[in-house]
Design an enzyme around this catalytic site. Structure first.
Site, mmCIF file in Angstrom:
data_model
loop_
_atom_site.group_PDB
_atom_site.id
_atom_site.type_symbol
_atom_site.label_atom_id
_atom_site.label_comp_id
_atom_site.label_asym_id
_atom_site.label_seq_id
_atom_site.Cartn_x
_atom_site.Cartn_y
_atom_site.Cartn_z
ATOM 1 N N GLY A 18 -1.842 2.863 -3.222
ATOM 2 C CA GLY A 18 -1.305 3.627 -4.343
ATOM 3 C C GLY A 18 -2.372 4.542 -4.909
ATOM 4 O O GLY A 18 -3.569 4.331 -4.665
ATOM 5 N N GLN A 33 -6.575 9.418 -11.453
ATOM 6 C CA GLN A 33 -7.733 8.971 -10.664
ATOM 7 C C GLN A 33 -8.409 10.137 -9.945
ATOM 8 O O GLN A 33 -9.563 10.018 -9.539
ATOM 9 C CB GLN A 33 -7.312 7.917 -9.628
ATOM 10 C CG GLN A 33 -6.886 6.598 -10.236
ATOM 11 C CD GLN A 33 -6.444 5.622 -9.165
ATOM 12 O OE1 GLN A 33 -5.303 5.652 -8.734
ATOM 13 N NE2 GLN A 33 -7.348 4.772 -8.721
ATOM 14 N N CYS A 59 -8.796 -1.741 -6.821
ATOM 15 C CA CYS A 59 -8.530 -0.386 -7.319
ATOM 16 C C CYS A 59 -9.521 0.584 -6.689
ATOM 17 O O CYS A 59 -10.719 0.287 -6.635
ATOM 18 C CB CYS A 59 -8.657 -0.363 -8.839
ATOM 19 S SG CYS A 59 -8.313 1.252 -9.563
ATOM 20 N N LEU A 60 -9.034 1.719 -6.249
ATOM 21 C CA LEU A 60 -9.912 2.732 -5.639
ATOM 22 C C LEU A 60 -10.929 3.253 -6.653
ATOM 23 O O LEU A 60 -11.969 3.777 -6.255
ATOM 24 C CB LEU A 60 -9.086 3.893 -5.084
ATOM 25 C CG LEU A 60 -8.161 3.546 -3.909
ATOM 26 C CD1 LEU A 60 -7.277 4.727 -3.556
ATOM 27 C CD2 LEU A 60 -8.976 3.095 -2.702
ATOM 28 N N HIS A 114 0.473 -1.295 -11.759
ATOM 29 C CA HIS A 114 -0.949 -0.917 -11.725
ATOM 30 C C HIS A 114 -1.085 0.610 -11.889
ATOM 31 O O HIS A 114 -1.937 1.081 -12.655
ATOM 32 C CB HIS A 114 -1.535 -1.402 -10.387
ATOM 33 C CG HIS A 114 -2.935 -0.984 -10.088
ATOM 34 N ND1 HIS A 114 -3.967 -1.902 -9.969
ATOM 35 C CD2 HIS A 114 -3.493 0.230 -9.840
ATOM 36 C CE1 HIS A 114 -5.089 -1.255 -9.682
ATOM 37 N NE2 HIS A 114 -4.830 0.042 -9.586
ATOM 38 N N GLU A 115 -0.231 1.370 -11.187
ATOM 39 C CA GLU A 115 -0.327 2.840 -11.244
ATOM 40 C C GLU A 115 0.127 3.375 -12.603
ATOM 41 O O GLU A 115 -0.475 4.310 -13.136
ATOM 42 C CB GLU A 115 0.495 3.482 -10.123
ATOM 43 C CG GLU A 115 0.145 3.065 -8.704
ATOM 44 C CD GLU A 115 -1.325 3.129 -8.364
ATOM 45 O OE1 GLU A 115 -2.067 3.854 -9.044
ATOM 46 O OE2 GLU A 115 -1.747 2.430 -7.433
ATOM 47 N N HIS A 155 -2.602 3.173 -15.038
ATOM 48 C CA HIS A 155 -3.559 4.295 -14.915
ATOM 49 C C HIS A 155 -3.112 5.486 -15.757
ATOM 50 O O HIS A 155 -3.935 6.149 -16.396
ATOM 51 C CB HIS A 155 -3.671 4.755 -13.460
ATOM 52 C CG HIS A 155 -4.627 3.978 -12.616
ATOM 53 N ND1 HIS A 155 -5.963 3.851 -12.926
ATOM 54 C CD2 HIS A 155 -4.457 3.314 -11.437
ATOM 55 C CE1 HIS A 155 -6.558 3.132 -11.972
ATOM 56 N NE2 HIS A 155 -5.673 2.790 -11.056
HETATM 57 O O1 GNR Z 1 -5.197 0.195 -2.802
HETATM 58 C C1 GNR Z 1 -4.882 -0.511 -3.765
HETATM 59 N N1 GNR Z 1 -4.562 -1.812 -3.574
HETATM 60 C C2 GNR Z 1 -3.999 -2.619 -4.533
HETATM 61 C C3 GNR Z 1 -3.928 -3.968 -4.293
HETATM 62 C C4 GNR Z 1 -3.356 -4.830 -5.203
HETATM 63 C C5 GNR Z 1 -2.852 -4.335 -6.381
HETATM 64 C C6 GNR Z 1 -2.911 -2.969 -6.653
HETATM 65 C C7 GNR Z 1 -3.482 -2.118 -5.741
HETATM 66 S S1 GNR Z 1 -3.528 -0.426 -6.065
HETATM 67 C C8 GNR Z 1 -4.908 0.063 -5.127
HETATM 68 C C9 GNR Z 1 -5.050 1.577 -5.123
HETATM 69 C C10 GNR Z 1 -5.317 2.057 -6.533
HETATM 70 O O2 GNR Z 1 -6.358 1.923 -7.101
HETATM 71 N N2 GNR Z 1 -4.326 2.596 -7.169
HETATM 72 O O3 GNR Z 1 -4.485 2.991 -8.439
HETATM 73 NI NI NI Z 2 -6.053 1.718 -9.262
#
Ligand code: GNR
Ligand code: NI
Length: 167
Positions: free
Chosen positions: A46, A51, A91-92, A133-134, A137
């Protein structure tokens, strides 16, 4: 197409609130394409526009193993949440850190697709977690905010050290 630079915690720009998209035009389409390319290259499941330093309410997701199920959410709103589950997240923007977060285990979300068409989706499991999660952000929130202050402090230190080494 372009690969965009992903901001890393504790960059203060990750704390901005993203503004809604008022028209899904060609510029937004270009952003969506670039975000998919950036997410696939990372690789991640995601990515939120904030980001890549674009404070707009745009999300791309693909949780499939063969990267064949691209999903785009513009101006997403959670309209229902049910139950709770704990999942390990990463998270990236916080590379190399993984920890458990509790979230709703099923959600209903309304959004616009990349053509500006409204849709509603019910999601659970990894997809449900990823959408939550997104959306966090877009509101300037990171998964580390759900961890203890002690853990977050350690992660911040580690990230700041990494940053100094790579500069
Ligand atoms: O790549 C991602 N893996 C992930 C794994 C478990 C829960 C959420 C994520 S999102 C993350 C990519 C990211 O940072 N998206 O904002
Ligand atoms: Ni993230």
């Amino acid at each position: 197409m372009a690969i965009l630079q992903v901001l890393h915690y504790p960059d203060p720009r990750l704390r901005n609130t993203a503004a809604p998209v008022d028209k899904v035009d060609g510029e937004v389409g270009q952003l969506v394409d670039d975000m998919f390319q950036t997410m696939y290259e990372a690789p991640g499941i995601g990515l939120a526009a904030i980001q890549v330093n674009v404070p707009r309410r745009v999300i791309v997701i693909d949780i499939s193993n063969d990267r064949s199920e691209p999903l785009c959410f513009i101006n997403p709103v959670v309209t229902r949440r049910d139950g709770l589950e704990v999942m390990e997240e990463g998270c990236l923007s916080v590379p190399g850190i993984y920890d458990e977060v509790e979230r709703a285990n099923e959600i209903e979300v309304q959004a616009l697709d990349r053509n500006g068409k409204p849709f509603t989706m019910t999601a659970s499991g990894l997809l449900g977690v990823c959408i939550q999660h997104e959306i966090d952000h877009l509101d300037g929130k990171l998964f580390v905010d759900y961890l203890s202050e002690v853990k977050r402090g350690r992660i911040r230190k580690k990230m700041e050290k990494l940053r100094r080494q790579t500069l």
